[in-house]
Design a protein around this motif. Structure first.
Motif, short mmCIF file in Angstrom:
data_model
loop_
_atom_site.label_atom_id
_atom_site.label_comp_id
_atom_site.label_asym_id
_atom_site.label_seq_id
_atom_site.Cartn_x
_atom_site.Cartn_y
_atom_site.Cartn_z
N VAL A 7 9.61 -5.47 -4.77
CA VAL A 7 9.20 -6.92 -5.26
C VAL A 7 10.37 -7.58 -5.16
O VAL A 7 11.81 -7.16 -5.34
N GLU A 52 8.80 -13.00 -7.05
CA GLU A 52 7.80 -13.69 -6.14
C GLU A 52 6.39 -13.29 -7.21
O GLU A 52 6.29 -12.31 -7.79
N LEU A 83 2.82 -12.28 -7.61
CA LEU A 83 1.80 -11.33 -7.11
C LEU A 83 0.61 -11.31 -7.82
O LEU A 83 0.26 -10.94 -9.08
N ASN A 133 -2.56 -9.92 -7.83
CA ASN A 133 -3.24 -8.79 -8.39
C ASN A 133 -2.47 -8.15 -9.67
O ASN A 133 -3.10 -7.05 -10.01
N ASP A 180 0.09 -7.26 -4.27
CA ASP A 180 -0.02 -8.52 -3.69
C ASP A 180 -1.45 -8.89 -3.38
O ASP A 180 -2.49 -8.27 -3.76
N HIS A 181 -1.93 -9.99 -2.72
CA HIS A 181 -3.37 -10.35 -2.55
C HIS A 181 -4.08 -9.47 -1.78
O HIS A 181 -5.16 -9.36 -1.73
N ASN A 182 -3.22 -8.60 -0.69
CA ASN A 182 -3.84 -7.79 0.13
C ASN A 182 -3.63 -6.33 -0.32
O ASN A 182 -3.90 -5.41 0.28
N ASN A 207 -1.02 -4.58 -1.35
CA ASN A 207 0.16 -4.12 -0.84
C ASN A 207 0.88 -3.92 -2.10
O ASN A 207 1.11 -4.79 -2.93
N SER A 208 1.53 -2.78 -2.01
CA SER A 208 2.19 -2.27 -3.48
C SER A 208 3.57 -2.57 -3.39
O SER A 208 4.16 -2.47 -2.19
N LYS A 209 4.23 -3.10 -4.41
CA LYS A 209 5.64 -3.47 -4.54
C LYS A 209 6.47 -2.94 -5.89
O LYS A 209 5.66 -2.95 -6.80
N SER A 238 8.81 -2.61 -8.96
CA SER A 238 9.34 -3.65 -9.67
C SER A 238 10.10 -3.22 -10.96
O SER A 238 10.32 -1.95 -10.94
#
Length: 638
Positions: free
Chosen positions: A383, A400, A402, A404, A461-463, A465-467, A469
């Motif tokens: 993130v 940022e 996210l 979801n 995120d909206h697709n 995709n994992s981040k 944090s």
């Protein structure tokens, strides 16, 4: 080189007269500086004639006083009826009856006359204040009376028949129901207070008040007291002097000054003019010297460096910026022990999530960790820290946004609005997490150990995709040293590697993160916590051991398999997870090997040794405890 030397000498005569003027004014400058250092031009204010005096560390907003006249977070304002008002973040406005500067106490009451309602929503997470007992509950020398914290239980009742001592709260009642406040002892609260059958327990609050408070709970002028610790001006007040910032610079240490006489003297006017002249001379001198020393080429190079450096760093925001970005903390996304998270907007196109940290939580180490660690890295699976706020006691982190939220919401929730993610998405999320961890362990100048990998700290995120944090517990170490020293265990129970608790299992290293990733992966597969405290028998609830036994005996797991191919993905994720949760760090793969395993075919994976066997590591199911593939891979030495 010759041209540069000529330009330098041609500008020198411009500097000499300025320096000569400054030197000639030096006696006046020193005298003026001394006079200013011993004067305080911040006036005492009042909202009305008999209202409380407002002076340092407080500042009245309407007077447009300089920030050095008060302390951040201790601003007051006046209402239309000329009452003194205190605004607490997240808790609203209180009216101020009196301020005791010597004891550092403020007496307040609720403008709406319902003090118990304000206690239910009292929040000091972004405030320098804390609640304190009334002065009547103090012994001599400012020592609080023992056991001054009491528990009050709020009840919503359909009948007036109550068991025990209770006080009706008129301002909280709704049609058909009565609201009561019950004072309970410590023993009653610890044992669990049971309300009468006709009542429902709404909330328990702890307050530093006695029974006297409960008997006057319907008094619209009932007071509650706040105190503040910083800055500590009680020493100055005891000496009969005024407290202010040292050298008149906010953020530095405080000093005690004599209380100034009313009116402005000629000496003060001369002092102000002299100090202004001093600042003007210094500014002109610095400007001329700067321009005589640096060429245009040097200036361009420096400006380019600053622009490039600024682009790589997260931006620093003031607390006023944070309020503007969040629209006065309008939309709350969540809350935890660290503080609260709010949705914000940098522009119409850029949304952010703002984490306002709890003022009373910790000593700032987690904030420093987060900014210094995540602020220096950029990766698609980590993130992004957009900025931060360190404005006095107020601290916030701007990430940022996210949409979801966290992975936890999808793998544990039974809410129909958060359906189970299909197995291809789960595999994609797992690979993204693994790549992010591989980058932290190998892709940075220094190895970054996260120490808190869990579903709550994986954002989507909206697709989807994992981040990764939340780097509040992270540690940095050199790449050529895999072992790190730790004085205490860190992380979340259920995800902490065995060696973090006991060095009998090995040294703490980046392999500790690998263990946490394995436990996270198993929860993604099972759609549940690995350890369910609500179950009676541990053997029935420890999912990792259950799934290992099924796979080692050749049985299908039958976990939410819907389409063809789901079983293969589920089995692959499970085998990788079981490799990662091996008890001994040396038996776990590194994250670059984990990425290869997740991206490869399930048929190429072999079952790891039983991680739940005894510490003698005897296991007949292990084909090769150091080789997660049939083909050879480089062994990572500890």
């Amino acid at each position: 080189m010759g041209g540069g030397g000529c330009r330098s000498s041609s500008r020198q005569p411009q500097v000499v007269p300025v320096l000569y003027l400054v030197l000639s004014l030096l006696p006046l400058i020193l005298a003026s500086a001394y006079a200013v250092a011993n004067q305080d031009d911040c006036n005492v204010s009042n909202c009305k004639h008999h209202g409380p005096d407002i002076r340092f560390p407080f500042r009245l907003k309407e007077d447009r006083q300089h920030s050095r006249c008060g302390y951040a977070g201790l601003e007051l304002s006046c209402t239309e009826k000329k009452e003194t008002k205190l605004e607490l973040p997240f808790s609203g406005a209180f009216l101020v009856k009196a301020i005791d500067y010597r004891s550092q106490l403020m007496e307040t009451y609720d403008p709406q006359g319902c003090i118990i309602k304000r206690l239910l929503r009292l929040n000091f997470s972004a405030s320098p204040f804390h609640q304190t007992p009334s002065p009547q509950l103090y012994y001599g020398d400012g020592i609080p009376a023992p056991d001054f914290v009491h528990f009050i239980i709020i009840l919503n009742c359909s009948s007036t028949e109550l068991i025990g001592k209770a006080q009706r709260v008129n301002c909280l009642e709704v049609s058909g129901y009565q609201v009561y406040a019950v004072h309970v002892s410590d023993d009653q609260w610890l044992q669990g207070y049971m309300p009468p059958p006709s009542c429902r327990k709404v909330r328990t609050i702890s307050v530093p008040f006695s029974d006297h408070f409960l008997s006057h709970i319907n008094d619209p002028d009932l007071s509650i007291f706040f105190s503040w610790k910083s800055p500590n001006c009680s020493y100055c007040e005891e000496k009969g002097k005024r407290c202010t910032w040292k050298n008149h610079t906010s953020g530095s240490r405080i000093q005690c000054l004599d209380i100034p006489t009313k009116g402005v003297s000629i000496g003060q006017v001369v002092t102000g003019v002299s100090v202004g002249l001093l600042l003007l001379m210094i500014a002109i001198t610095i400007y001329l010297v700067y321009n005589s020393k640096l060429s245009k080429q040097d200036q361009a190079r420096i400006e380019k460096f600053l622009d490039d450096y600024k682009a790589l760093r997260p931006r620093r925001y003031s607390y006023a910026d944070i309020k503007r970005i969040t629209n006065q903390f309008n939309e709350k996304l969540g809350q935890g022990g660290y503080g609260s998270v709010f949705k914000g907007k940098l522009s119409n196109e850029i949304l952010v999530a703002v984490k306002v940290l709890n003022y009373a939580k910790g000593n700032g180490d987690e904030f420093i960790n987060e900014v210094s660690t995540i602020g220096r890295i950029h990766h698609v699976n980590v993130v992004r820290l957009v900025g931060f706020c360190a404005d006095g006691f107020r601290r916030a982190l701007v990430y940022e946004f996210l949409p979801n939220e966290s992975l936890e919401k999808f793998i544990f929730s039974k809410n129909a609005n958060n359906p189970f993610l299909n197995w291809e998405k789960l595999q994609k999320i797992a690979i993204g997490i693994a790549r992010g961890m591989e980058y932290l362990h190998q892709g940075c100048d220094q190895r970054i150990l996260h120490f808190d990998i869990k579903p709550h700290n994986i954002l989507l995120d909206h697709n989807f995709n994992s981040k990764i944090s939340d780097f509040g517990l992270a540690k940095l170490c050199s790449k050529d040293k895999s072992i790190v020293s730790m004085t205490a265990a860190r992380g979340t129970m259920g995800y902490i590697a065995p060696e973090v608790f006991s060095r009998n299992f090995g040294n703490v290293s980046y392999k500790s993160d690998v263990y946490s990733f394995g436990m996270l992966l198993l929860e993604m597969v099972g759609g549940r916590k690995n350890i369910d405290a609500t179950e009676e028998k541990t053997s029935q609830v420890y999912f990792p051991e259950w799934v290992y036994n099924h796979l080692s005996q050749g049985e299908e797991m039958e976990i939410r398999v819907i389409e063809d191919g789901d079983a293969k993905i589920a089995k692959k994720l499970t085998i990788v997870a079981l490799w990662c949760i091996q008890w001994y760090p040396v038996d776990r793969p590194s994250m670059n090997v984990v990425v290869q395993m997740l991206e490869g075919e399930a048929e190429r994976l072999i079952m790891p040794p039983n991680p739940f066997a005894s510490t003698t590591k005897e296991n007949t199911n292990a084909v090769n405890p150091k080789m997660p593939f049939h083909i050879g891979l480089t062994v990572i030495d500890e």
